[in-house]
Scaffold this motif. Structure first.
Motif, PDB file in Angstrom:
ATOM      1  N   VAL A  26       0.824  -1.199   0.000  1.00  0.00           N
ATOM      2  CA  VAL A  26       0.000   0.000   0.000  1.00  0.00           C
ATOM      3  C   VAL A  26       0.870   1.266   0.000  1.00  0.00           C
ATOM      4  O   VAL A  26       0.614   2.219  -0.732  1.00  0.00           O
ATOM      5  N   GLY A  28       3.851   3.434  -0.978  1.00  0.00           N
ATOM      6  CA  GLY A  28       4.811   3.413  -2.083  1.00  0.00           C
ATOM      7  C   GLY A  28       4.848   4.768  -2.756  1.00  0.00           C
ATOM      8  O   GLY A  28       4.627   5.809  -2.123  1.00  0.00           O
ATOM      9  N   LEU A  29       5.091   4.750  -4.044  1.00  0.00           N
ATOM     10  CA  LEU A  29       5.189   6.007  -4.777  1.00  0.00           C
ATOM     11  C   LEU A  29       3.866   6.749  -4.766  1.00  0.00           C
ATOM     12  O   LEU A  29       3.818   7.960  -4.931  1.00  0.00           O
ATOM     13  N   GLY A  30       2.777   6.008  -4.548  1.00  0.00           N
ATOM     14  CA  GLY A  30       1.472   6.634  -4.444  1.00  0.00           C
ATOM     15  C   GLY A  30       1.446   7.676  -3.334  1.00  0.00           C
ATOM     16  O   GLY A  30       0.861   8.756  -3.487  1.00  0.00           O
ATOM     17  N   ASN A  31       2.093   7.370  -2.219  1.00  0.00           N
ATOM     18  CA  ASN A  31       2.089   8.295  -1.084  1.00  0.00           C
ATOM     19  C   ASN A  31       3.082   9.427  -1.279  1.00  0.00           C
ATOM     20  O   ASN A  31       2.805  10.572  -0.956  1.00  0.00           O
ATOM     21  N   TYR A 108       3.980   2.244 -13.431  1.00  0.00           N
ATOM     22  CA  TYR A 108       4.572   2.455 -12.105  1.00  0.00           C
ATOM     23  C   TYR A 108       6.076   2.205 -12.172  1.00  0.00           C
ATOM     24  O   TYR A 108       6.869   2.874 -11.510  1.00  0.00           O
ATOM     25  N   PHE A 229      -5.839   4.458  -5.436  1.00  0.00           N
ATOM     26  CA  PHE A 229      -4.483   4.116  -5.861  1.00  0.00           C
ATOM     27  C   PHE A 229      -3.588   3.886  -4.651  1.00  0.00           C
ATOM     28  O   PHE A 229      -2.859   2.903  -4.551  1.00  0.00           O
ATOM     29  N   SER A 230      -3.672   4.810  -3.707  1.00  0.00           N
ATOM     30  CA  SER A 230      -2.784   4.740  -2.557  1.00  0.00           C
ATOM     31  C   SER A 230      -3.060   3.499  -1.700  1.00  0.00           C
ATOM     32  O   SER A 230      -2.145   2.922  -1.135  1.00  0.00           O
ATOM     33  N   SER A 232      -4.100   0.692  -2.785  1.00  0.00           N
ATOM     34  CA  SER A 232      -3.993  -0.508  -3.644  1.00  0.00           C
ATOM     35  C   SER A 232      -5.316  -1.261  -3.734  1.00  0.00           C
ATOM     36  O   SER A 232      -5.344  -2.485  -3.709  1.00  0.00           O
ATOM     37  N   THR A 237      -5.452  -6.599  -5.631  1.00  0.00           N
ATOM     38  CA  THR A 237      -4.220  -6.766  -4.868  1.00  0.00           C
ATOM     39  C   THR A 237      -4.549  -7.243  -3.465  1.00  0.00           C
ATOM     40  O   THR A 237      -3.945  -8.178  -2.943  1.00  0.00           O
ATOM     41  N   LEU A 327       2.163  -5.946  -7.082  1.00  0.00           N
ATOM     42  CA  LEU A 327       1.483  -5.876  -8.374  1.00  0.00           C
ATOM     43  C   LEU A 327       1.831  -7.095  -9.235  1.00  0.00           C
ATOM     44  O   LEU A 327       0.955  -7.717  -9.843  1.00  0.00           O
TER      45      LEU A 327
HETATM   46  N1  PHE Z   1      -0.623   1.691  -3.450  1.00  0.00           N
HETATM   47  C1  PHE Z   1       0.621   1.670  -4.126  1.00  0.00           C
HETATM   48  C2  PHE Z   1       1.320   2.993  -3.846  1.00  0.00           C
HETATM   49  O1  PHE Z   1       0.802   3.824  -3.176  1.00  0.00           O
HETATM   50  C3  PHE Z   1       0.472   1.462  -5.615  1.00  0.00           C
HETATM   51  C4  PHE Z   1      -0.383   0.308  -5.960  1.00  0.00           C
HETATM   52  C5  PHE Z   1      -1.586   0.520  -6.585  1.00  0.00           C
HETATM   53  C6  PHE Z   1       0.005  -0.982  -5.604  1.00  0.00           C
HETATM   54  C7  PHE Z   1      -2.430  -0.525  -6.864  1.00  0.00           C
HETATM   55  C8  PHE Z   1      -0.837  -2.047  -5.872  1.00  0.00           C
HETATM   56  C9  PHE Z   1      -2.045  -1.822  -6.488  1.00  0.00           C
HETATM   57  O2  PHE Z   1       2.395   3.215  -4.286  1.00  0.00           O
END
Ligand code: PHE
Length: 454
Positions: A26, A28-31, A108, A229-230, A232, A237, A327
């Motif tokens: 969860v 990751g780059l999203g945050n 990603y 997205f953040s 997941s 997933t 992923l």
């Molecule tokens: N949630 C992850 C992030 O914040 C990205 C991600 C999205 C991973 C969807 C898995 C599924 O970076």
């Protein structure tokens, strides 16, 4: 070919392992990359409020729904639906999710590749003496160059495949447990430096005061997409991860802990970025380059900046890696369990195909910028459609499934481990998954397609 032996499925070793690995996916780059740039483009404080609301009212129910489906189904995203409702086409949601994971990973890995370049630059002391405009130029010429971003992307995908190749417990848990807490500490250190910069106050005001007139339908769509997205969610997933969670684990606790950690890191990333953005005269709506211009600026203002930058980019690479692993795992679990392809072969084949597509996303930002529709290149199209279309649609069907089709008793049994403890807030959960979440998701989605107008 021999059928997949489900009694030999891998699973998580311990409760802390579950939380660490799920949080690894969860967070990751999203945050750290996406949250600040999307918040910056959508008005700061106004965006933050809508985002937090969606995390609580939609994010948690969807995440819990997915984990329930996965743990009850004990299969990958497709197989879990197929097992729970054998004669109904719900497995299509699983399939769409798996396709979603495929495309998320394709683009990603582009950004993950950027983090490797920045790790390399911090090692080579490449930010030293550069101001805002030089740092902007540095990012731009790297991105437009084409070759280096592709090389880094391929290396990143290789690393991801290598870890997935070695299986769940030994691959994922081992790394995530120690590294995610370290990332948290480091972000706090960066926050402290950022908010003590001269002129930082304006950034805090931008991020924490909401001008409600700025909450437009587009801000709402972006906040929903970012929340999905953040966390997941919306693409299987968490179904896949849920299927590795033991029958003894307390699912609501896992979902709360993971969501809280994710939100904490995103908000801290905002506190680290925005004060510095204003202090250094960067445009908060700078876009994808935002953190790559802002962070090196901050590091140069820190005692021991070389060390902090290096540490930070090492951890950012790892945070990205624990997300790319998850992923790839979604697609590999499907191929090995449903298509009877050996896990290792599946890993190599899937990773190669994704890398191939991903390279086009990367190149669409440089040499192949004609891969575009209007002013959006392939990279931005995939970024936008995954977050704002794929994930919300997936999330919609997932809550409909748990709310209306899975059966109240089964849902309650999963939430309370067959009544071993009380499923607190069960009524609230059911109300959210039956009514609030689907209505909100459908409204936002239909508006986006111009079917609803207000
Ligand atoms: N949630 C992850 C992030 O914040 C990205 C991600 C999205 C991973 C969807 C898995 C599924 O970076």
């Amino acid at each position: 070919m021999a059928k997949f032996d489900f009694s030999k499925r891998d699973s998580f070793g311990s409760r802390i392992g579950v939380i660490a690995a799920t949080a690894g996916s969860v967070i990751g780059l999203g945050n750290i990359w996406r949250f600040p740039y999307i918040a910056g483009e959508n008005g700061g404080g106004a965006f933050l409020i809508v985002y937090l609301l969606f995390i609580a009212a939609i994010g948690i129910p969807v995440m819990l729904s997915e984990i329930i489906i996965g743990r009850k189904g004990q299969r990958n995203a497709y197989g879990s639906f197929k097992k729970l409702k054998p004669n109904q086409p719900w497995y299509l949601i699983g399939l769409i999710g798996i396709a979603g994971a495929f495309f998320v990973l394709a683009y990603y890995s582009t950004i993950a590749g950027w983090t490797l370049e920045y790790l390399y630059q911090s090692l080579a002391n490449g930010f030293s003496g550069k101001g805002t405009s030089e740092l902007g130029e540095m990012f731009n010429s790297f991105q437009k160059g084409g070759l280096m971003p592709v090389i880094w992307q391929v290396i990143f995908m290789g690393l991801t495949a290598w870890i997935v190749f070695h299986g769940i417990r030994h691959g994922i848990e081992k790394y995530a447990k120690i590294l995610m807490p370290m990332l948290l500490v480091l972000i706090i250190v960066i926050c402290i430096r950022s908010i003590t910069l001269p002129g930082a106050g304006e950034g805090l005001r931008f991020f924490f005061t909401a001008d409600f007139s700025k909450i437009t339908p587009d801000v709402i769509i972006q906040a929903l997409g970012q929340a999905a997205f953040s966390l997941s969610i919306g693409m299987g997933t968490m179904i896949t991860f849920g299927s590795y969670i033991s029958k003894k684990d307390n699912l609501p606790n896992i979902a709360y802990t993971v969501t809280a950690s994710d939100t904490l890191i995103a908000v801290l990333a905002g506190i680290a970025i925005f004060p510095a953005v204003f202090a250094f005269g960067i445009d908060p709506a700078e876009g994808e380059a935002l953190i790559f211009i802002t962070l090196p600026n901050i590091f140069q203002q820190m005692a021991g900046g070389y060390f902090w930058a290096l540490m930070f980019f090492i951890l950012l690479v790892i945070a990205a890696l624990t997300s790319t692993i998850s992923l790839l795992e979604v697609v590999v679990a499907f191929c090995s369990e449903e298509l009877n392809i050996g896990r290792k072969t599946a890993t190599v084949v899937v990773a190669s195909v994704i890398t191939f597509i991903g390279v086009f996303c990367t190149l669409s930002q440089g040499p192949l910028d004609n891969l575009a529709i209007g002013d959006k290149n392939l990279f931005s199209i995939v970024d936008y459609s995954v977050a704002n279309i794929f994930l919300p649609v997936g999330a919609f069907f997932i809550v409909i499934f748990t709310g209306w089709f899975m059966g109240r008793k089964d849902v309650r049994d999963e939430l309370s481990n067959q009544g071993t403890f009380k499923a607190k807030f069960f009524w609230l959960f059911m109300t959210l998954v039956r009514f609030f979440a689907p209505i909100a998701l459908a409204t936002v989605f239909l508006y986006q397609l111009d079917i609803l107008k207000f």
